[in-house]
Design a protein around this motif. Structure first.
Motif, PDB file in Angstrom:
ATOM      1  N   PHE A  56       0.846  -1.189   0.000  1.00  0.00           N
ATOM      2  CA  PHE A  56       0.000   0.000   0.000  1.00  0.00           C
ATOM      3  C   PHE A  56       0.880   1.235   0.000  1.00  0.00           C
ATOM      4  O   PHE A  56       1.647   1.456   0.932  1.00  0.00           O
ATOM      5  CB  PHE A  56      -0.905   0.014   1.229  1.00  0.00           C
ATOM      6  N   ARG A  60      -2.684   5.721   0.917  1.00  0.00           N
ATOM      7  CA  ARG A  60      -3.763   4.790   0.636  1.00  0.00           C
ATOM      8  C   ARG A  60      -4.305   4.124   1.899  1.00  0.00           C
ATOM      9  O   ARG A  60      -3.559   3.826   2.820  1.00  0.00           O
ATOM     10  CB  ARG A  60      -3.236   3.717  -0.324  1.00  0.00           C
ATOM     11  N   ALA A  61      -5.615   3.910   1.900  1.00  0.00           N
ATOM     12  CA  ALA A  61      -6.254   3.264   3.045  1.00  0.00           C
ATOM     13  C   ALA A  61      -6.261   1.757   2.877  1.00  0.00           C
ATOM     14  O   ALA A  61      -6.494   1.254   1.783  1.00  0.00           O
ATOM     15  CB  ALA A  61      -7.678   3.773   3.213  1.00  0.00           C
ATOM     16  N   ILE A  62      -6.015   1.054   3.962  1.00  0.00           N
ATOM     17  CA  ILE A  62      -6.124  -0.397   3.955  1.00  0.00           C
ATOM     18  C   ILE A  62      -7.591  -0.788   4.120  1.00  0.00           C
ATOM     19  O   ILE A  62      -8.067  -1.708   3.497  1.00  0.00           O
ATOM     20  CB  ILE A  62      -5.251  -1.019   5.058  1.00  0.00           C
ATOM     21  N   PHE A  63      -8.291  -0.060   4.988  1.00  0.00           N
ATOM     22  CA  PHE A  63      -9.753  -0.203   5.073  1.00  0.00           C
ATOM     23  C   PHE A  63     -10.303   1.041   5.734  1.00  0.00           C
ATOM     24  O   PHE A  63      -9.553   1.841   6.309  1.00  0.00           O
ATOM     25  CB  PHE A  63     -10.162  -1.455   5.841  1.00  0.00           C
ATOM     26  N   TRP A  64     -11.617   1.204   5.660  1.00  0.00           N
ATOM     27  CA  TRP A  64     -12.261   2.383   6.212  1.00  0.00           C
ATOM     28  C   TRP A  64     -13.136   2.031   7.403  1.00  0.00           C
ATOM     29  O   TRP A  64     -13.703   0.941   7.459  1.00  0.00           O
ATOM     30  CB  TRP A  64     -13.138   3.073   5.159  1.00  0.00           C
TER      31      TRP A  64
END
Lengths: 277, 277
Positions: A56, A60-64
């Motif tokens: 990543f 960038r987000a891994i999850f929200w």
DNA sequence: CGTTATTTTGACCCATGTCAATACGGGTGG
DNA sequence: CCACCCGTATTGACATGGGTCAAAATAACG
């Protein structure tokens, strides 16, 4: 106190145990059947070994926050932040994640926060169901998971104390010391630490503003406790002084599991009562 | 946000399920063997049914920070506070416990905080080892325990956000609403809540001083949002107004488990990558 | 090497802490 | 049942840590 800087849904396994990228196809046939997936000594982190690594790039987000909690992650490398935002946009960073950390192990139905890469992050993921099934299948792993989560709790509680009951200077000093501790390099001479996150991240983590964080760091520099080479390289010069500011009693919690009191509850069959002695 | 007032190492089981004092000797022979200790539907709280109830008079401690974590407790009745003190005497209250709560379920080797009775507390205790063994022996119980702990985490994280990113007024309003929610009486007309703890406890919980707490409450009174009959009886008159101050979006997390985003990670066998969609 | 984001510093202000006095309430003993 | 007393709560006056707004300096990046 235990480990203020430790982030919440992960916990570094003290040893980063970064696996070599090449898949170790020696031990197991396929990653789907349950019993004895990894032959040697099963740890929570070894469960991820067969998954391919992903990368990543920084913001960038891994999850929200709010996502279905579909995966558990094992961070191999890099650094990430875990945060939540209030409706009006204020953000709080709940913690940071480093190589070796597990992320998402304690989620139930949905992710209680957002996770974003701060530096390029390499990680492996495992579907929640599989992770749960694997862990549930081994007494040892179940125990390890509980320990893991228990440390997260401890870290969260430390953070609560700091946010509720300490001033800016104290928080910044503690923060620097915690980064140093995480970085492995144990606490003697001038320790150079790498601070990958920006001042805003630090501020949101410590419940302060960027300006205050910056000012406190400058003050520490002026007082000769630290020195810097750019905003991301800080040298801790007088650990003793920093510890004083951080309010660490020394001999205080070197390992987080120290038992201070020895008194305990005894059951008296005679009186049918428990007493504390 | 989820449940700021929920305390940490316990979690009310929504139903207080207070057992009648007379021991229900119907189901089981002895409280020592492992399989099927309680016949009906095993819950974490039912494990305690065979233990005799103890009472703790108000300022008495149930256990101290640093003690060996020898027992797990089920609170039957009353109200307690969970706190830690910094070396210089500053105290932070990590949470409050009420009837129905489990206390100590997430400890490992030692108690990470002190627990003290605020009102007379009735509880049952179970030796850690037995608790662990019983839970470990049932898939359902293991799952329940993880859920329990997961909620504790969520509550701790809410608290972190409040302490780090909200002002006094907001914290006090949230606090009052949370007590109301706990008290069961659901949220419509003027709700009268019972605040068993003193202002100092509230202050230490919210990271404020007694004076600030008192002032904020007075302000809310002046604005007609609440009224009081003595310091321990508060009537919430304008819930909408309180929620506004507390920054609750309404339609916001009525149940804490709401999934806001629906996007999720898909695995593409073709590219061999995970993508977020 | 220029352009832009981040960090640092400064000046000012406000929310909250501090110190101190008063008022209230809950319990006890007469 | 009332009067007294002591711990707790409230209110006031003042101090200050940290927030806010704005500008300058530095670092990051193409």
């Amino acid at each position: 106190m235990l480990d203020p800087a430790v982030a919440f849904t992960f916990n570094s396994g003290h040893e980063a145990e970064i696996a070599t990228p090449g898949l170790p196809a020696t031990t197991c046939v396929r990653p789907c059947s349950s019993p004895g997936v990894v032959a040697t000594e099963p740890t929570l982190r070894s469960l991820f070994l067969l998954q391919l690594a992903e990368t990543f790039a920084p913001p960038r987000a891994i999850f929200w926050e709010g996502d279905a909690a579909g995966h558990v992650f094992h961070v191999l490398e890099g650094c990430l932040r875990v945060s939540r935002v209030l409706q009006d946009g204020r953000r709080a960073i709940l913690g940071f994640g480093y190589a070796g950390d597990l992320l998402g192990a304690s989620f139930r139905s949905c992710c209680p926060f957002t996770a974003e890469a701060v530096t390029p992050v390499r990680l492996r993921r495992l579907p929640r169901r599989r992770f749960d099934a694997l862990v549930d299948g081994s007494r040892d792993l179940r125990s390890l998971l509980l320990s893991e989560i228990s440390s997260e709790m401890a870290a969260a509680q430390d953070q609560i104390i700091h946010l509720g009951r300490t001033g800016a200077r104290e928080r910044v000093a503690t923060f620097l010391l915690n980064i140093a501790r995480r970085s492995g390099a144990e606490m003697v001479a001038p320790v150079e630490i790498d601070v990958p996150f920006g001042r805003l991240d630090i501020a949101d983590y410590l419940g302060l503003t960027v300006e205050t964080v910056s000012r406190e760091i400058s003050k520490l520099k002026r007082d000769g406790l630290i020195s810097t080479t750019g905003p991301h390289k800080i040298v801790l010069r007088r650990l003793r002084g920093l510890r004083d500011i951080a309010g660490i009693d020394d001999a205080d919690e070197p390992s987080g599991d120290t038992i201070t009191h020895t008194a305990t509850w005894r059951y008296s069959a005679k009186t049918g009562e428990h007493r504390y002695a």
